[in-house]
Each structure stands twice: as structure tokens, then as C-alpha cells.
Design a protein around this motif. Structure first.
Motif, PDB file in Angstrom:
ATOM      1  N   GLU A  16       0.805  -1.222   0.000  1.00  0.00           N
ATOM      2  CA  GLU A  16       0.000   0.000   0.000  1.00  0.00           C
ATOM      3  C   GLU A  16       0.834   1.266   0.000  1.00  0.00           C
ATOM      4  OE1 GLU A  16      -3.478   0.383   2.373  1.00  0.00           O
ATOM      5  OE2 GLU A  16      -3.798  -1.778   2.537  1.00  0.00           O
ATOM      6  N   ILE A  17       1.901   1.302   0.796  1.00  0.00           N
ATOM      7  CA  ILE A  17       2.683   2.543   0.910  1.00  0.00           C
ATOM      8  C   ILE A  17       4.088   2.411   0.321  1.00  0.00           C
ATOM      9  CG2 ILE A  17       1.394   3.514   2.844  1.00  0.00           C
ATOM     10  CD1 ILE A  17       3.506   2.368   4.744  1.00  0.00           C
ATOM     11  N   GLY A  18       4.441   1.217  -0.148  1.00  0.00           N
ATOM     12  CA  GLY A  18       5.672   1.050  -0.914  1.00  0.00           C
ATOM     13  C   GLY A  18       6.962   1.066  -0.125  1.00  0.00           C
ATOM     14  N   ASN A  19       6.898   1.089   1.216  1.00  0.00           N
ATOM     15  CA  ASN A  19       8.132   1.083   2.013  1.00  0.00           C
ATOM     16  C   ASN A  19       8.975  -0.141   1.711  1.00  0.00           C
ATOM     17  OD1 ASN A  19       6.767   3.224   3.196  1.00  0.00           O
ATOM     18  ND2 ASN A  19       7.298   2.633   5.276  1.00  0.00           N
ATOM     19  N   SER A  49       6.216   6.458   0.353  1.00  0.00           N
ATOM     20  CA  SER A  49       5.883   6.308  -1.068  1.00  0.00           C
ATOM     21  C   SER A  49       6.348   7.488  -1.908  1.00  0.00           C
ATOM     22  CB  SER A  49       4.382   6.090  -1.256  1.00  0.00           C
ATOM     23  OG  SER A  49       3.639   7.268  -0.953  1.00  0.00           O
ATOM     24  N   GLY A  50       6.531   8.653  -1.284  1.00  0.00           N
ATOM     25  CA  GLY A  50       7.030   9.811  -2.019  1.00  0.00           C
ATOM     26  C   GLY A  50       8.533   9.953  -1.969  1.00  0.00           C
ATOM     27  N   ASP A  51       9.210   9.007  -1.311  1.00  0.00           N
ATOM     28  CA  ASP A  51      10.665   9.012  -1.177  1.00  0.00           C
ATOM     29  C   ASP A  51      11.256   8.082  -2.240  1.00  0.00           C
ATOM     30  OD1 ASP A  51      13.361   8.251  -0.267  1.00  0.00           O
ATOM     31  OD2 ASP A  51      12.845   9.303   1.585  1.00  0.00           O
ATOM     32  N   LEU A  52      12.145   8.625  -3.052  1.00  0.00           N
ATOM     33  CA  LEU A  52      12.688   7.847  -4.173  1.00  0.00           C
ATOM     34  C   LEU A  52      13.719   6.821  -3.737  1.00  0.00           C
ATOM     35  CD1 LEU A  52      13.040  10.713  -6.807  1.00  0.00           C
ATOM     36  CD2 LEU A  52      11.141   9.103  -6.510  1.00  0.00           C
ATOM     37  N   GLU A  53      14.191   6.908  -2.499  1.00  0.00           N
ATOM     38  CA  GLU A  53      15.175   5.955  -1.993  1.00  0.00           C
ATOM     39  C   GLU A  53      14.531   4.910  -1.087  1.00  0.00           C
ATOM     40  OE1 GLU A  53      18.342   5.836  -2.927  1.00  0.00           O
ATOM     41  OE2 GLU A  53      18.042   7.565  -4.246  1.00  0.00           O
ATOM     42  N   LYS A  54      13.685   5.347  -0.175  1.00  0.00           N
ATOM     43  CA  LYS A  54      13.107   4.447   0.833  1.00  0.00           C
ATOM     44  C   LYS A  54      11.817   3.775   0.379  1.00  0.00           C
ATOM     45  CE  LYS A  54      15.106   7.017   4.715  1.00  0.00           C
ATOM     46  NZ  LYS A  54      14.817   7.785   5.950  1.00  0.00           N
ATOM     47  N   GLY A  55      11.245   4.264  -0.730  1.00  0.00           N
ATOM     48  CA  GLY A  55      10.019   3.675  -1.265  1.00  0.00           C
ATOM     49  C   GLY A  55      10.266   3.031  -2.606  1.00  0.00           C
ATOM     50  N   THR A  56       9.472   2.034  -2.934  1.00  0.00           N
ATOM     51  CA  THR A  56       9.610   1.364  -4.224  1.00  0.00           C
ATOM     52  C   THR A  56       9.315   2.314  -5.382  1.00  0.00           C
ATOM     53  OG1 THR A  56       8.890  -0.520  -5.566  1.00  0.00           O
ATOM     54  CG2 THR A  56       7.218   0.535  -4.221  1.00  0.00           C
ATOM     55  N   TYR A  57       9.912   2.049  -6.506  1.00  0.00           N
ATOM     56  CA  TYR A  57       9.721   2.897  -7.691  1.00  0.00           C
ATOM     57  C   TYR A  57       8.385   2.662  -8.384  1.00  0.00           C
ATOM     58  CZ  TYR A  57      11.114  -1.287 -10.386  1.00  0.00           C
ATOM     59  OH  TYR A  57      11.190  -2.557 -10.933  1.00  0.00           O
ATOM     60  N   THR A  58       7.611   1.694  -7.910  1.00  0.00           N
ATOM     61  CA  THR A  58       6.412   1.286  -8.648  1.00  0.00           C
ATOM     62  C   THR A  58       5.118   1.946  -8.198  1.00  0.00           C
ATOM     63  OG1 THR A  58       6.179  -0.599  -7.145  1.00  0.00           O
ATOM     64  CG2 THR A  58       7.355  -0.976  -9.218  1.00  0.00           C
ATOM     65  N   LEU A  59       5.107   2.647  -7.054  1.00  0.00           N
ATOM     66  CA  LEU A  59       3.825   3.191  -6.586  1.00  0.00           C
ATOM     67  C   LEU A  59       3.989   4.428  -5.722  1.00  0.00           C
ATOM     68  CD1 LEU A  59       3.029   2.507  -3.313  1.00  0.00           C
ATOM     69  CD2 LEU A  59       3.053   0.189  -4.215  1.00  0.00           C
ATOM     70  N   VAL A  60       2.895   5.179  -5.605  1.00  0.00           N
ATOM     71  CA  VAL A  60       2.764   6.247  -4.610  1.00  0.00           C
ATOM     72  C   VAL A  60       1.395   6.118  -3.953  1.00  0.00           C
ATOM     73  CG1 VAL A  60       4.301   7.903  -5.741  1.00  0.00           C
ATOM     74  CG2 VAL A  60       1.866   7.907  -6.304  1.00  0.00           C
ATOM     75  N   ASN A  61       1.314   6.589  -2.711  1.00  0.00           N
ATOM     76  CA  ASN A  61       0.051   6.606  -1.981  1.00  0.00           C
ATOM     77  C   ASN A  61      -0.165   8.039  -1.520  1.00  0.00           C
ATOM     78  OD1 ASN A  61      -1.950   6.310   0.189  1.00  0.00           O
ATOM     79  ND2 ASN A  61      -1.598   4.108  -0.060  1.00  0.00           N
ATOM     80  N   VAL A  62      -1.231   8.673  -2.010  1.00  0.00           N
ATOM     81  CA  VAL A  62      -1.422  10.110  -1.846  1.00  0.00           C
ATOM     82  C   VAL A  62      -2.653  10.409  -1.002  1.00  0.00           C
ATOM     83  CG1 VAL A  62      -1.552  12.323  -3.052  1.00  0.00           C
ATOM     84  CG2 VAL A  62      -0.509  10.367  -4.186  1.00  0.00           C
ATOM     85  N   CYS A  63      -2.459  11.240   0.018  1.00  0.00           N
ATOM     86  CA  CYS A  63      -3.562  11.746   0.837  1.00  0.00           C
ATOM     87  C   CYS A  63      -3.964  13.096   0.263  1.00  0.00           C
ATOM     88  CB  CYS A  63      -3.112  11.872   2.293  1.00  0.00           C
ATOM     89  SG  CYS A  63      -4.399  12.473   3.409  1.00  0.00           S
ATOM     90  N   LEU A  64      -5.234  13.216  -0.139  1.00  0.00           N
ATOM     91  CA  LEU A  64      -5.695  14.406  -0.855  1.00  0.00           C
ATOM     92  C   LEU A  64      -6.525  15.322   0.040  1.00  0.00           C
ATOM     93  CD1 LEU A  64      -6.685  12.505  -4.097  1.00  0.00           C
ATOM     94  CD2 LEU A  64      -4.824  14.162  -3.926  1.00  0.00           C
ATOM     95  N   PRO A  65      -6.402  16.641  -0.151  1.00  0.00           N
ATOM     96  CA  PRO A  65      -7.132  17.612   0.673  1.00  0.00           C
ATOM     97  C   PRO A  65      -8.586  17.759   0.236  1.00  0.00           C
ATOM     98  CG  PRO A  65      -5.794  18.774  -0.938  1.00  0.00           C
ATOM     99  CD  PRO A  65      -5.491  17.308  -1.115  1.00  0.00           C
TER     100      PRO A  65
END
Length: 384
Positions: free
Chosen positions: A153-156, A289-305
Motif C-alpha cells: 500500500e505505501i511502498g516502504n 511512497s514519495g521518497d525515491l530511496e526508501k520507497g519502491t519505484y512502482t507506486l505512490v500513496n497520496v492523501c488528498l485535501p
């Protein structure tokens, strides 16, 4: 755009070469692999060739690769058989694992009265390795640790080498759900000596209903499904040969093209993150998920306002616009329950806002991502 598929963490588009391989298998190798005649021998040769291919790419022995119906069965097989056959008394996991692991360990606690412990997580969802060390050293019971390599879910990305070392230093077995990473990262089970791992072909452009378990040689696990002697005695039942050769082809293509496709997909992710930040300033990226080093390159998980009352319409709105994504694991898509992963790491305020998982593949384009961000922006702006 008519259709934009950004739910590749749920399942991926099957490659044309995989479909062709499966078609040839269905039409030309229809013998039962357990039969002794030429038709059966041809089928058996194809199955064993696939096993050798997977083993070669993993730096494993062919006997350590067990074909299953997918990741869920493989996780169940390993965890249940470890308790039944290896004398495991304590299972250590985290609360953000896939439900294939979470529900299985919960059932084992009830059924077998095993000790179930959860490692603490930091605010981004990473396991606290100091706490894991404490759990491993807390008593003398025989232990198995189960922590996923890439969170679905969060790509860590788990520091899997460090966890391997901790487990072996403390005489514990280590199982990793690697469904989101096998086919997307190079694996060497001799260099990263996990005891067990699991994979599913449909996560790397192969067919659904087929996966494999890596079970270290001489593990002591006994058959999970009783019956014949298929899969070296670990899993009875006639092999799904067309799916097995489909998995083999998908695995070969994924790993032979890994560096090129990884670079392409990572560029898509960078572009998507930049566009979301620019067009939707109040958006947040969950976990790493927004970190290019600590998160996988395949996904992002975004919390929207977006206000909670309007948020209920978001997925429907995206679907109407032809955009496929997910609010979490596809296994929960029919449920009204919130993500158990996000519930562990987000504030109460952020949990009231919608979070969406966008996952990418080599078949996506920047134009699709620009369209998706424009649709999101149009939906969000009235609330800004």
C-alpha cells in the motif's frame, strides 16, 4: 483519455509474449506432467524447465522453488507448516502486513495457541529494528519473523539484509512476503539468506492464479496439501502447466529488461510526484511512497485535501473519467473498511481524508499521468 490503468500493484497487464507462450503450452503440451508416456514427459520437462529458470534468476536450487496458486497460498503454506512441522512457538510480524499474513498468524494464534507479537513501527511505517531485537531476545521459544519486503500500500522497502542478520543471530527463521518486489528487484537468496519468500506472477505481467514459494533446502516443511507427490511432495495436485510456463516467460522478460524498465517507471513516478506537488499543494505522500530511496519505484500513496463527504465520490469520479487506481489493497476493494496500513501511521485528521494508491508499469505514459493529475485537480479545487 478513454482508459488509464494505474493499479499495477493490484495486478498487471499480461505481456503478449506470455500470452503466446501460454497458448502454445495449452495447444501443444496438454499431457499430465505426472504421466509416464511421451505426452506427460513433454509436459514435465516444461514444468521443470520453468522451475530451473526461476531458480537460476534467484540463485536458488530448483528443489527450493515450489509452484503455488499465488502469494496467498504460499504465505499460508509457509506460516502454517512452520508452526506444524518446525515447532515454531512465537510468530513476530507487523500490523501493516498483507492480510494473507495477518489473518493467517491471527488464526494460528487461535488454533495453535502460539505467541503472536507485533514489532513497533515508526511514523512512516518502517519496523523498529531495535524493538525487533528485543522481541527476538525476550524468551527462548522457537521463533519465526514474517515481514514483507515492499509494502503493497505505501511502498516502504524493508532493510531485508538487516532483518536477515538479526534473525540468524538470534536463531529465528525469517519469512518475507515479497509479492510486490519479486520481478521488480534482483534477488539472490544466497546473498540475502531468507528462509522463505513468496511471489505471484500477476504482479510482474504474468498470469493470475500462479506463484511460487522459495523454501530453503532441508527446511523440514512437510506437504501442505495431501495427495500426490507433485512439487517435490510439498503441494499435491496436477500442475497448472500453462500458468507455470507463463510465469517463467514473464519472469525472464521482467528480469532481462529490469534496469531499462525500472529507469522508465522511476521517471514516471518522479514526474507524477512533481505534478501532484505543483497542481495539488495540500496533497501528502503516505509512508515512504514519495521518497525515491526508501520507497519502491512502482507506486505512490497520496492523501488528498478533500472533505470527507465529497471523498466518497472520488473513486467513482476517477472511474467515470477512465482512471483505475485503488484506495488500498485490491483484496479489500469491496470492503467499506479503511486501510489497516494507513490506520497504523496516519493522524486522525489525515485518516478522514481520502488516500489513493497509484501504481505504475512500463505500459504507462507521462501523458496518462498528466491527465490523471488534471482530473484530480479538477475534483479537489472546489474544496481548496
Amino acid at each position: 483519455m478513454d482508459k488509464v490503468y494505474l493499479d499495477n500493484a493490484a495486478t498487471t497487464q499480461i505481456r503478449k509474449s506470455v500470452i503466446a507462450t501460454m497458448h502454445d503450452s495449452l495447444s501443444g503440451f496438454y499431457g499430465n506432467p505426472s504421466s509416464s508416456h511421451s505426452f506427460g514427459r513433454s509436459a514435465k520437462t516444461a514444468v521443470e524447465s520453468a522451475r530451473k529458470t526461476v531458480a537460476q534468476y534467484m540463485n536458488a536450487h530448483p528443489s527450493e522453488i515450489i509452484f503455488t496458486s499465488g502469494g496467498t497460498e504460499a504465505d499460508n503454506m509457509i506460516l502454517r507448516c512452520a508452526v506444524r512441522d518446525l515447532g515454531i512457538e512465537t510468530l513476530i510480524t507487523s500490523k501493516i502486513e498483507h492480510h494473507a499474513v495477518l489473518h493467517t498468524v491471527e488464526d494460528l494464534k487461535e488454533e495453535k495457541n502460539i505467541h503472536l507479537k507485533y514489532v513497533n513501527l515508526n511514523e512512516f511505517g518502517d519496523p523498529d529494528l531495535s524493538h525487533l531485537t528485543e522481541l527476538l531476545q525476550a524468551d527462548t521459544t522457537k521463533k519465526l519473523v514474517s515481514l514483507m519486503h515492499v509494502n503493497n500500500e505505501i511502498g516502504n522497502i524493508l532493510d531485508i539484509d538487516a532483518v536477515c542478520m538479526l534473525c540468524h543471530q538470534n536463531e529465528a527463521l525469517f519469512h518475507s512476503d515479497t509479492v510486490q518486489s519479486v520481478g521488480h528487484y534482483l534477488w539472490d537468496v544466497r546473498q540475502t539468506p531468507v528462509d522463505f519468500l513468496t511471489a505471484a506472477a500477476h504482479k510482474f505481467h504474468g498470469p493470475k492464479g500462479i506463484g511460487f514459494a522459495y523454501v530453503k533446502k532441508n527446511s523440514g516443511l512437510k506437504p501442505f496439501i495431501s495427495g500426490g507427490t507433485q512439487e517435490r511432495g510439498h503441494r499435491a495436485g496436477t500442475e497448472s502447466m500453462h500458468n507455470i510456463v507463463g510465469l517463467e516467460e514473464a519472469f525472464k522478460v521482467a528480469l532481462d529488461n529490469l534496469e531499462r524498465e525500472k529507469a522508465y517507471i522511476l521517471d514516471l513516478k518522479k514526474h507524477f510526484i512533481a505534478e501532484v506537488k505543483k497542481e495539488i499543494p495540500g496533497a501528502k505522500f503516505n509512508g515512504y511512497s514519495g521518497d525515491l530511496e526508501k520507497g519502491t519505484y512502482t507506486l505512490v500513496n497520496v492523501c488528498l485535501p478533500i472533505a470527507p463527504d465529497k471523498a466518497m465520490l472520488l473513486l467513482f469520479h476517477l472511474d467515470i473519467k477512465g482512471i483505475a487506481c485503488s484506495k488500498g489493497s485490491a483484496c479489500q476493494s469491496g470492503s467499506t473498511q479503511e486501510s489497516h496500513v494507513l490506520a497504523e501511521i496516519l493522524s486522525e485528521e489525515d485518516l478522514k481524508r481520502p488516500s489513493l494508491r497509484f501504481s505504475f508499469s512500463t505500459f504507462n505514459t507521462k501523458e496518462e499521468l498528466d491527465y490523471t493529475v488534471a482530473v484530480l485537480k479538477e475534483f479537489v479545487e472546489p474544496e481548496s
